[in-house]
Structure formats: C-alpha cells, structure tokens
Design a protein around this motif. Structure first.
Motif, short mmCIF file in Angstrom:
data_model
loop_
_atom_site.label_atom_id
_atom_site.label_comp_id
_atom_site.label_asym_id
_atom_site.label_seq_id
_atom_site.Cartn_x
_atom_site.Cartn_y
_atom_site.Cartn_z
N ALA A 132 -2.31 13.76 0.70
CA ALA A 132 -1.34 14.72 1.22
C ALA A 132 -0.06 14.04 1.70
O ALA A 132 1.03 14.31 1.21
CB ALA A 132 -1.97 15.53 2.35
N SER A 133 -0.19 13.12 2.67
CA SER A 133 1.03 12.57 3.24
C SER A 133 0.94 11.09 3.60
O SER A 133 1.90 10.53 4.10
CB SER A 133 1.40 13.38 4.48
N GLY A 134 -0.18 10.47 3.35
CA GLY A 134 -0.28 9.04 3.64
C GLY A 134 0.32 8.24 2.47
O GLY A 134 1.05 8.76 1.65
N PHE A 135 0.03 6.95 2.47
CA PHE A 135 0.51 6.13 1.36
C PHE A 135 -0.45 5.00 1.11
O PHE A 135 -1.42 4.81 1.85
CB PHE A 135 1.94 5.64 1.63
N ASP A 136 -0.18 4.24 0.07
CA ASP A 136 -1.07 3.19 -0.37
C ASP A 136 -1.34 2.17 0.74
O ASP A 136 -0.42 1.75 1.44
CB ASP A 136 -0.44 2.50 -1.58
N ALA A 137 -2.60 1.77 0.85
CA ALA A 137 -2.99 0.86 1.94
C ALA A 137 -2.35 -0.52 1.81
O ALA A 137 -2.27 -1.26 2.78
CB ALA A 137 -4.51 0.74 1.99
N GLY A 138 -1.91 -0.87 0.61
CA GLY A 138 -1.27 -2.19 0.44
C GLY A 138 0.24 -2.09 0.31
O GLY A 138 0.88 -2.99 -0.23
N ALA A 139 0.80 -1.01 0.81
CA ALA A 139 2.24 -0.74 0.62
C ALA A 139 3.14 -1.79 1.29
O ALA A 139 2.73 -2.48 2.22
CB ALA A 139 2.58 0.64 1.18
N ALA A 140 4.37 -1.83 0.79
CA ALA A 140 5.39 -2.68 1.43
C ALA A 140 5.88 -1.99 2.70
O ALA A 140 6.04 -0.76 2.73
CB ALA A 140 6.55 -2.90 0.47
N ILE A 141 6.08 -2.78 3.74
CA ILE A 141 6.62 -2.28 5.02
C ILE A 141 7.84 -3.14 5.36
O ILE A 141 7.73 -4.37 5.40
CB ILE A 141 5.58 -2.42 6.17
N GLY A 142 8.97 -2.50 5.59
CA GLY A 142 10.18 -3.24 5.93
C GLY A 142 10.33 -3.39 7.43
O GLY A 142 10.02 -2.46 8.18
N VAL A 143 10.76 -4.55 7.85
CA VAL A 143 11.08 -4.76 9.27
C VAL A 143 12.47 -5.40 9.33
O VAL A 143 12.65 -6.55 8.94
CB VAL A 143 10.04 -5.66 9.98
#
Ligand code: BGC
Length: 366
Positions: free
Chosen positions: A38-49
């Motif tokens: 529904a609204s989550g995303f892939d557990a190995g996704a890229a995360i920007g900081v």
C-alpha cells in the motif's frame, strides 16, 4: 580573580576525549521485512541524508552513525555533507531523488532555500524528514526530528543566571549576547528561548547589555563561524569594555562560539566570564570540568540518529511516523509534526554523571 592559568593546568587531568567512532549496533527489524504494497517501500531502499557543513562535532558524528545505522537496518545510505554551501546541498538533494531514495533526511544549511528540491522529492513520493534543523516555507516536509530548540535556549538562559549568581557575586551584571547563524532555523528559537528567561532580568536592571546589541540580527554569527564571533567580540570589548569595565557573562548558543568568545576575552585581558554553550564538544567539556566555560547542552547524537532511523523503518513498513509534538514548529506554511527529544544542561557539577555512558565523553574521571 583570573582563572585562565589554573584552568589550563587542569585540562591535563582529563582522559583522552577523542571523537572516537562508535560501533554500530545490531538492529533488528526492517532488513528482512517485506515492503508494504500500500504505502511502504522496499526494505533495501536507498535513503538520502543531506548534512550541512561541519560546523560542530555533532554533524561529524551524525555522518558515521547514519552510515552504520542505515546499513545495519538493511538500507542503502547516501550520506553527504555540503561543505560548498547551499547550491551544493540543493544539487545533492536533486541527485538523491534521481537515485531513487525513498526517504530523504535533511539537515539544512539554509532552511528556507530548499523549497524547489523538496517539492520535487514530494512529487516523486519521497518522504522528507527535517533532521535537527527545521526546513521553512514548504509543505514538502513530513516530520521534524530534533532536540527541542526553544528548550535549549531556556536552559542556556537559566544557566547564565545561575552561573552569574554562583561565580560573580551579587548583581547587577554586564553581559553580551551571541546568536547562531541567521540562515539556520534553529538560531531563532535558541535565542528566543534564552531571552524568555533573560528579558525580565534585563528589564529590572539586573542585567545590562553594555554594547546595546540586543537584537537577534545584531547578535547573529554568520555560518556559525568561530572567527566571526571572535571578531565581533573583539570589537565589542575594545569599544565598550575599556579600562575596568567588567564583562560578567556571555550568552553563547554553542560551544564553538563560546570558545571563540573566550579567546577574545582572554586576549583583551579580562576575567573569565560566565559563558554558556551547546553540543558537548570535547574541548568545551574539558573547559567546563576545568572551571572555565560554565555550561553546555547535551544532545546525544546517537539518540537523535537512532530515533530518525526508527522513523525511516516505520515509513518502510507503510506505517505513520511517531510524533510527540504537533504545535511547536510552524515553518511558515504548516506546523510540522515533530518528534522532540529533551536536551540536558551540563555544568561542572553534573558533567561526570551526564556523560557517564557516553562512549566519546565518558567516564570523565578515567
Ligand atoms: C545545531 C547545533 C549546532 C549548530 C552549529 C545547529 O543547528 O542544532 O547543535 O551547534 O547547528 O553546527
């Protein structure tokens, strides 16, 4: 009595307080969990900081903690400083969106210059978390995670009053005010929080700001740069504190600026003033223990980064962010839902206790 000399000797008494890296802890949860359709995303996704400039040790520490913590949680971290300034940070955020980051954590250099980039992020379905510093004038921010900035200011104001009473005898007292960089959204709540405590004492004559520089604009320090605070303090000292005029106290918003101001005061041959700070920087903690700098604020970066990563895990699972404040941080367009942590005041009296479990700063008696 001048205390500079004895203080320098006492500095040697403290064990090594190097800004050591802290080990990454094993984190459970997100790495193995499936994405929420529904609204989550892939557990190995890229995360920007997107981090600002290295204007204090807390930012340097955050870089490593985000890299380690996000990797441990199964994400692909893209953690970047923008030492070149606002344009570089804008470009980095654009690139993070292009690289498919699902959440972008922003420690803004200039909180009001990221509207275009954050709108592009929002349009691409990216969740935006303002980290430590609020981003202003945009609705493209989903959460603010920070230590309560106004509370930091209140604690600093109270520490200045307490320090004056403890170290400078009965008033009235001569003081000066220093504020942070005007492009950082935190600088105003720090200053206003402190003034909420100090103003009644200015009004009743207990405190005199001898330079007359009482406004935020006059007190601000561009880029949080020590050299700018030192220059301003040099000018104030030569212009207003000639001869025997005493400078009893200085409100400083952080440790870097406190040390710079102390250098100016020392060079002017004045007694050590009561001076506040923030960030629990290694040199300032030594100075507090030695009885020179009066106070700092402890905002445990480990706690703030861990809390932010917990929020990213919630987003990954398609859950709502955890929020504990929905009224305090109006960014000009919306009140940004916030998760606020409690800052702690630190003086010579409680330093050993506060830092007892901090791997960088404690234990102090070693
Ligand atoms: C942070 C402070 C820090 C300052 C300069 C602020 O936004 O909240 O902890 O002293 O930036 O780096």
């Amino acid at each position: 009595m001048k205390k500079w000399k004895s203080a320098l000797v006492a500095l040697g008494a403290i064990g090594a307080l190097a800004l050591a890296g802290c080990g990454s802890s094993e984190r459970d949860g997100a790495a193995e969990s499936p994405s929420d359709a529904a609204s989550g995303f892939d557990a190995g996704a890229a995360i920007g900081v997107a981090l600002p400039q290295k204007t204090s040790e807390n930012w340097v520490l955050a870089e490593q903690l985000f890299n380690d913590g996000l990797k441990d949680a199964g994400f692909k971290p893209i953690v970047q400083f923008a030492n070149g300034g606002v344009t570089e940070q804008q470009n980095q955020i654009d690139a993070m969106v292009e690289q498919g980051a699902k959440v972008i954590v922003v420690g803004a250099i200039d909180g009001s210059q990221l509207g275009t980039q954050l709108k592009a992020a929002k349009d691409a379905g990216v969740k935006v978390i303002a980290y430590d510093r609020l981003v202003k004038n945009t609705d493209a921010v989903d959460l603010y995670v920070a230590f309560d900035n106004f509370r930091v200011g209140e604690l600093q104001g109270q520490a200045l009053l307490d320090g004056l009473a403890a170290r400078k005898g009965a008033g009235p007292y001569n003081i000066e005010l220093i504020a942070g960089s005007s492009d950082d959204a935190n600088s105003t709540p720090f200053f206003e929080g402190a003034l909420s405590i100090l103003q009644p004492k200015i009004d009743d004559g207990t405190l005199t700001i001898v330079s007359g520089q009482t406004s935020f604009e006059q007190a601000a320090t561009q880029g949080w740069k020590g050299e700018n605070a030192q220059k301003r303090m040099d000018t104030i000292l030569s212009g207003f504190y000639a001869g025997d005029t005493k400078l009893d106290g200085i409100l400083s918003p952080n440790d870097t600026l406190a040390r710079a101001a102390l250098t100016a005061v020392q060079q002017a041959g004045k007694d050590v003033p009561v001076i506040t700070g923030q960030d629990s920087e290694v040199e300032s903690v030594k100075s507090i223990v030695a009885g020179v700098q009066y106070s700092t604020i402890y905002k445990d970066t480990r706690e703030l980064v861990a809390k932010t990563i917990d929020q990213i895990k919630l987003a990954q699972q398609g859950q709502d962010f955890e929020v504990n404040d929905t009224t305090s941080y109006d960014n000009g367009v919306k009140v940004v839902p916030a998760y606020l942590l409690e800052p702690k005041i630190v003086t010579q009296e409680n330093a050993a206790e506060v830092y007892a479990n901090d791997p960088t700063l404690g234990p102090l008696t070693k």
